[in-house]
Design a protein around this motif. Structure first.
Motif, PDB file in Angstrom:
ATOM      1  N   GLU A   1      52.115  50.046  76.518  1.00 13.60           N
ATOM      2  CA  GLU A   1      51.911  50.275  77.949  1.00 13.60           C
ATOM      3  C   GLU A   1      52.788  49.381  78.806  1.00 13.60           C
ATOM      4  OE1 GLU A   1      47.783  49.552  78.339  1.00 13.60           O
ATOM      5  OE2 GLU A   1      47.181  51.406  77.324  1.00 13.60           O
ATOM      6  N   THR A   2      53.103  48.194  78.318  1.00 13.86           N
ATOM      7  CA  THR A   2      53.907  47.257  79.095  1.00 13.86           C
ATOM      8  C   THR A   2      55.396  47.356  78.769  1.00 13.86           C
ATOM      9  OG1 THR A   2      53.398  45.535  77.449  1.00 13.86           O
ATOM     10  CG2 THR A   2      52.054  45.587  79.448  1.00 13.86           C
TER      11      THR A   2
ATOM     12  N   PRO B   1      56.463  40.232  78.601  1.00 14.77           N
ATOM     13  CA  PRO B   1      57.763  40.824  78.942  1.00 14.77           C
ATOM     14  C   PRO B   1      58.920  39.832  78.847  1.00 14.77           C
ATOM     15  CG  PRO B   1      56.082  41.576  80.468  1.00 14.77           C
ATOM     16  CD  PRO B   1      55.455  40.474  79.655  1.00 14.77           C
TER      17      PRO B   1
ATOM     18  N   ARG C   1      49.466  37.866  78.679  1.00 16.00           N
ATOM     19  CA  ARG C   1      49.905  39.213  79.040  1.00 16.00           C
ATOM     20  C   ARG C   1      51.100  39.163  79.983  1.00 16.00           C
ATOM     21  NH1 ARG C   1      45.797  43.326  78.304  1.00 16.00           N
ATOM     22  NH2 ARG C   1      46.661  44.439  80.095  1.00 16.00           N
ATOM     23  N   GLU C   2      51.073  38.219  80.920  1.00 12.74           N
ATOM     24  CA  GLU C   2      52.171  38.082  81.866  1.00 12.74           C
ATOM     25  C   GLU C   2      53.434  37.545  81.197  1.00 12.74           C
ATOM     26  OE1 GLU C   2      50.317  35.562  84.695  1.00 12.74           O
ATOM     27  OE2 GLU C   2      49.250  37.188  85.697  1.00 12.74           O
TER      28      GLU C   2
END
Length: 226
Positions: A155-156, A120, A116-117
């Motif tokens: 969402e990100t 991006p 998840r990190e």
């Protein structure tokens, strides 16, 4: 996962990629159980077709440093063009469909904190370097429906990565059988002929200068010739 643990994982992602090169994915989330898969094929080993990639790997190896230090060259290079997954419309895709394009193949899941990190950074890499000769192919392997991974990407603010999926985990199992996937995230660098050049388990800052230098060298074909 506690806030403290999440914060520590974030710091590790941004500052200790060189250590990950030694630990070979110790920062990744290990997959303890996987399903039988969806028939995704393992690589078709063809030393003749991937022979030219050996020289490319030798020239790329010095670029596997800093934030990309966890990347390890493979020997011998081999074809992965039969690996399968699905695109956003549910149509089956294979690595062979990307012929003529270098690919940074990344397997991730919403329950994997390092994954998840990392998303991006992968999205930023695709925005900066993606074109008709290179694509970040991030394949989500959450079981169940598409709603959760799609919601996470939205969402990100991840917008450049296409919503590739394999809810059967077949692609992970195929790579696991080849000794390439031990946990998540797992990332492979594949050239425009479908030949595997390097692999790693664990996260990296792919939008860093080190990450971009590695993928652009493959994309632009510079390191492949004297």
């Amino acid at each position: 996962m506690t806030e403290k643990t999440t914060r520590r994982s974030t710091v590790g992602l941004l500052s200790v990629a060189a250590l990950l090169g030694v630990l070979a994915g110790a920062a990744g989330v290990y997959v303890m159980e996987s399903r039988s898969g969806n028939g995704a094929a393992t690589q078709t080993a063809d030393a003749g077709q991937c022979a030219a990639s050996k020289d490319r790997i030798a020239r790329l190896t010095p670029l596997m440093k800093g934030q990309a230090a966890a990347m390890a060259p493979v020997d011998p290079p081999r074809r992965l063009d039969q690996l399968t997954f699905k695109d956003g419309s549910g149509a089956e895709r294979r690595i062979a469909d990307f012929a003529g394009r270098s690919v940074l193949l990344n397997l991730w899941a919403t329950w994997c904190v390092p994954c998840r990190e990392e998303m991006p950074a992968l999205d930023a890499l695709e925005k900066a370097e993606g074109n008709d000769r290179f694509e970040v192919v991030a394949v989500n392997i959450d079981t169940g429906g598409d709603e959760k991974p799609r919601a996470f990407l939205s969402e990100t603010g991840v917008s450049a990565l296409k919503p590739y999926r394999d809810s059967s985990m077949g692609i992970f199992n195929a790579l696991k059988r080849e000794g390439l996937a031990f946990g998540l995230p797992v990332t492979l660098l594949i050239d425009d002929q479908g030949c595997l050049l390097s692999a790693m388990n664990g996260p990296a800052s792919w939008d860093s200068a080190d990450g971009r230098a590695l993928v652009t060298a493959v994309r632009d074909g510079g390191p492949a010739s004297p």
